[in-house]
Design a protein around this motif. Sequence first.
Motif, PDB file in Angstrom:
ATOM      1  N   GLN A  51     -63.357 -29.882   8.580  1.00  0.00           N
ATOM      2  CA  GLN A  51     -64.183 -29.022   7.459  1.00  0.00           C
ATOM      3  C   GLN A  51     -63.955 -28.780   6.341  1.00  0.00           C
ATOM      4  O   GLN A  51     -65.153 -28.855   5.218  1.00  0.00           O
ATOM      5  N   ALA A  52     -62.851 -28.677   5.868  1.00  0.00           N
ATOM      6  CA  ALA A  52     -62.335 -28.272   4.364  1.00  0.00           C
ATOM      7  C   ALA A  52     -62.566 -29.530   3.916  1.00  0.00           C
ATOM      8  O   ALA A  52     -62.501 -28.906   2.345  1.00  0.00           O
ATOM      9  N   GLU A  53     -62.530 -30.673   3.981  1.00  0.00           N
ATOM     10  CA  GLU A  53     -62.425 -31.781   3.544  1.00  0.00           C
ATOM     11  C   GLU A  53     -64.125 -31.632   3.013  1.00  0.00           C
ATOM     12  O   GLU A  53     -64.194 -31.968   1.526  1.00  0.00           O
ATOM     13  N   SER A  54     -64.817 -31.672   3.803  1.00  0.00           N
ATOM     14  CA  SER A  54     -66.508 -31.399   3.629  1.00  0.00           C
ATOM     15  C   SER A  54     -66.173 -30.378   2.490  1.00  0.00           C
ATOM     16  O   SER A  54     -66.974 -30.645   1.413  1.00  0.00           O
ATOM     17  N   LEU A  55     -66.332 -29.607   2.339  1.00  0.00           N
ATOM     18  CA  LEU A  55     -65.984 -28.538   1.406  1.00  0.00           C
ATOM     19  C   LEU A  55     -65.589 -28.389   0.253  1.00  0.00           C
ATOM     20  O   LEU A  55     -66.260 -28.459  -0.943  1.00  0.00           O
ATOM     21  N   PHE A  56     -64.631 -29.154   0.121  1.00  0.00           N
ATOM     22  CA  PHE A  56     -63.376 -29.597  -0.770  1.00  0.00           C
ATOM     23  C   PHE A  56     -64.877 -30.563  -1.554  1.00  0.00           C
ATOM     24  O   PHE A  56     -65.153 -30.514  -2.527  1.00  0.00           O
ATOM     25  N   LEU A  57     -65.026 -31.951  -1.162  1.00  0.00           N
ATOM     26  CA  LEU A  57     -66.003 -33.058  -1.626  1.00  0.00           C
ATOM     27  C   LEU A  57     -67.177 -32.460  -1.806  1.00  0.00           C
ATOM     28  O   LEU A  57     -67.291 -33.333  -3.115  1.00  0.00           O
ATOM     29  N   ALA A  58     -67.394 -31.706  -1.139  1.00  0.00           N
ATOM     30  CA  ALA A  58     -68.977 -31.038  -2.280  1.00  0.00           C
ATOM     31  C   ALA A  58     -68.437 -30.180  -3.326  1.00  0.00           C
ATOM     32  O   ALA A  58     -69.716 -30.539  -4.097  1.00  0.00           O
ATOM     33  N   GLN A  59     -67.330 -29.873  -3.386  1.00  0.00           N
ATOM     34  CA  GLN A  59     -67.122 -29.185  -4.639  1.00  0.00           C
ATOM     35  C   GLN A  59     -66.812 -29.868  -6.098  1.00  0.00           C
ATOM     36  O   GLN A  59     -67.658 -29.679  -6.868  1.00  0.00           O
ATOM     37  N   PHE A  60     -66.495 -30.878  -5.871  1.00  0.00           N
ATOM     38  CA  PHE A  60     -66.086 -32.489  -6.558  1.00  0.00           C
ATOM     39  C   PHE A  60     -66.825 -32.876  -6.624  1.00  0.00           C
ATOM     40  O   PHE A  60     -67.764 -32.986  -8.174  1.00  0.00           O
ATOM     41  N   ALA A  61     -68.274 -32.868  -6.111  1.00  0.00           N
ATOM     42  CA  ALA A  61     -69.465 -33.083  -6.673  1.00  0.00           C
ATOM     43  C   ALA A  61     -70.510 -32.971  -7.930  1.00  0.00           C
ATOM     44  O   ALA A  61     -71.402 -32.985  -8.574  1.00  0.00           O
ATOM     45  N   GLU A  62     -70.285 -31.227  -7.750  1.00  0.00           N
ATOM     46  CA  GLU A  62     -70.714 -30.222  -8.409  1.00  0.00           C
ATOM     47  C   GLU A  62     -70.237 -30.200  -9.725  1.00  0.00           C
ATOM     48  O   GLU A  62     -70.620 -29.362 -10.590  1.00  0.00           O
ATOM     49  N   VAL A  63     -68.840 -30.922  -9.729  1.00  0.00           N
ATOM     50  CA  VAL A  63     -68.584 -30.470 -11.302  1.00  0.00           C
ATOM     51  C   VAL A  63     -68.206 -32.404 -12.444  1.00  0.00           C
ATOM     52  O   VAL A  63     -67.904 -32.972 -11.731  1.00  0.00           O
ATOM     53  N   THR A  64     -68.701 -31.647 -12.909  1.00  0.00           N
ATOM     54  CA  THR A  64     -69.096 -33.167 -14.258  1.00  0.00           C
ATOM     55  C   THR A  64     -67.089 -32.792 -14.607  1.00  0.00           C
ATOM     56  O   THR A  64     -66.912 -31.303 -15.285  1.00  0.00           O
ATOM     57  N   LEU A  65     -66.627 -33.492 -15.515  1.00  0.00           N
ATOM     58  CA  LEU A  65     -65.730 -33.876 -16.726  1.00  0.00           C
ATOM     59  C   LEU A  65     -66.421 -32.850 -17.912  1.00  0.00           C
ATOM     60  O   LEU A  65     -64.766 -32.280 -18.414  1.00  0.00           O
ATOM     61  N   ASP A  66     -67.517 -32.835 -17.868  1.00  0.00           N
ATOM     62  CA  ASP A  66     -67.431 -32.538 -19.727  1.00  0.00           C
ATOM     63  C   ASP A  66     -67.361 -30.546 -19.186  1.00  0.00           C
ATOM     64  O   ASP A  66     -67.079 -29.593 -20.258  1.00  0.00           O
ATOM     65  N   GLN A  67     -67.368 -30.187 -18.289  1.00  0.00           N
ATOM     66  CA  GLN A  67     -67.257 -29.027 -17.890  1.00  0.00           C
ATOM     67  C   GLN A  67     -65.581 -28.326 -18.278  1.00  0.00           C
ATOM     68  O   GLN A  67     -65.000 -27.302 -17.859  1.00  0.00           O
ATOM     69  N   LEU A  68     -65.057 -29.696 -17.411  1.00  0.00           N
ATOM     70  CA  LEU A  68     -63.417 -29.831 -18.453  1.00  0.00           C
ATOM     71  C   LEU A  68     -62.798 -29.441 -19.435  1.00  0.00           C
ATOM     72  O   LEU A  68     -61.421 -28.654 -19.415  1.00  0.00           O
ATOM     73  N   MET A  69     -63.576 -29.733 -20.434  1.00  0.00           N
ATOM     74  CA  MET A  69     -62.980 -29.262 -21.693  1.00  0.00           C
ATOM     75  C   MET A  69     -62.609 -28.602 -22.139  1.00  0.00           C
ATOM     76  O   MET A  69     -63.695 -27.506 -22.069  1.00  0.00           O
ATOM     77  N   PRO A  70     -61.766 -28.154 -23.100  1.00  0.00           N
ATOM     78  CA  PRO A  70     -61.321 -27.071 -23.763  1.00  0.00           C
ATOM     79  C   PRO A  70     -62.898 -27.033 -25.186  1.00  0.00           C
ATOM     80  O   PRO A  70     -63.077 -27.490 -25.047  1.00  0.00           O
TER      81      PRO A  70
END
Length: 138
Positions: free
Chosen positions: A114-133
Motif C-alpha cells: 500500500q505504501a509503495e502504491s501511494l509513493f508511486l502514484a505521487q511520483f507519477a504526479e510530479v514532473t521535473l520542471d516542478q522541481l526547478m528552483p
Amino acid sequence: MNKDTRLSDVLHVLLHMGQVDKPLTSAALAKSMGTNPAVFRRTMAGLREAGHVKSGKGHGGGWQLARPLHQITLLAVYEALGRPTLFAIGNRSEHPDCKVQERVNAALSDTMEQAESLFLAQFAEVTLDQLMPERSPQ
C-alpha cells in the motif's frame, strides 16, 4: 545501512541539464554526482534507453535532455533506474514454518504494498520542471 542515492543524484543532474542548451560531458556531470564518469554513464544508461536523455561521443559530444523537463516525471526516472528498492523493511523469513511469522509477513507485505502504491502514484504526479528552483530577479 547504506542509502541508495541514485534517484536523488540523477534528479540533481537532470535539473542541471535542463538549465543549459549544450551537451555536458560525463566528467562534468559525474563530478556533480560525486562519482566517476564510468559509473555516471552506467547510471544514465536506463534514462537514455527510456528516451529521457541522449548522448554524443567525441568533440562537442556529451549528455543532453532528449525531452523537456515538463515531460519527465519522477516515476519515469525511478523506472528508468530499474525501480530501486524503496524501503529497507523486509520479512525475517520468506517461507516461514511458524504461523506467527506468516501473519507478521502478511501484515508487513500488505502495508508495504500500500505504501509503495501511494509513493508511486505521487511520483507519477510530479514532473521535473516542478522541481526547478525559482530564478531570482536580477
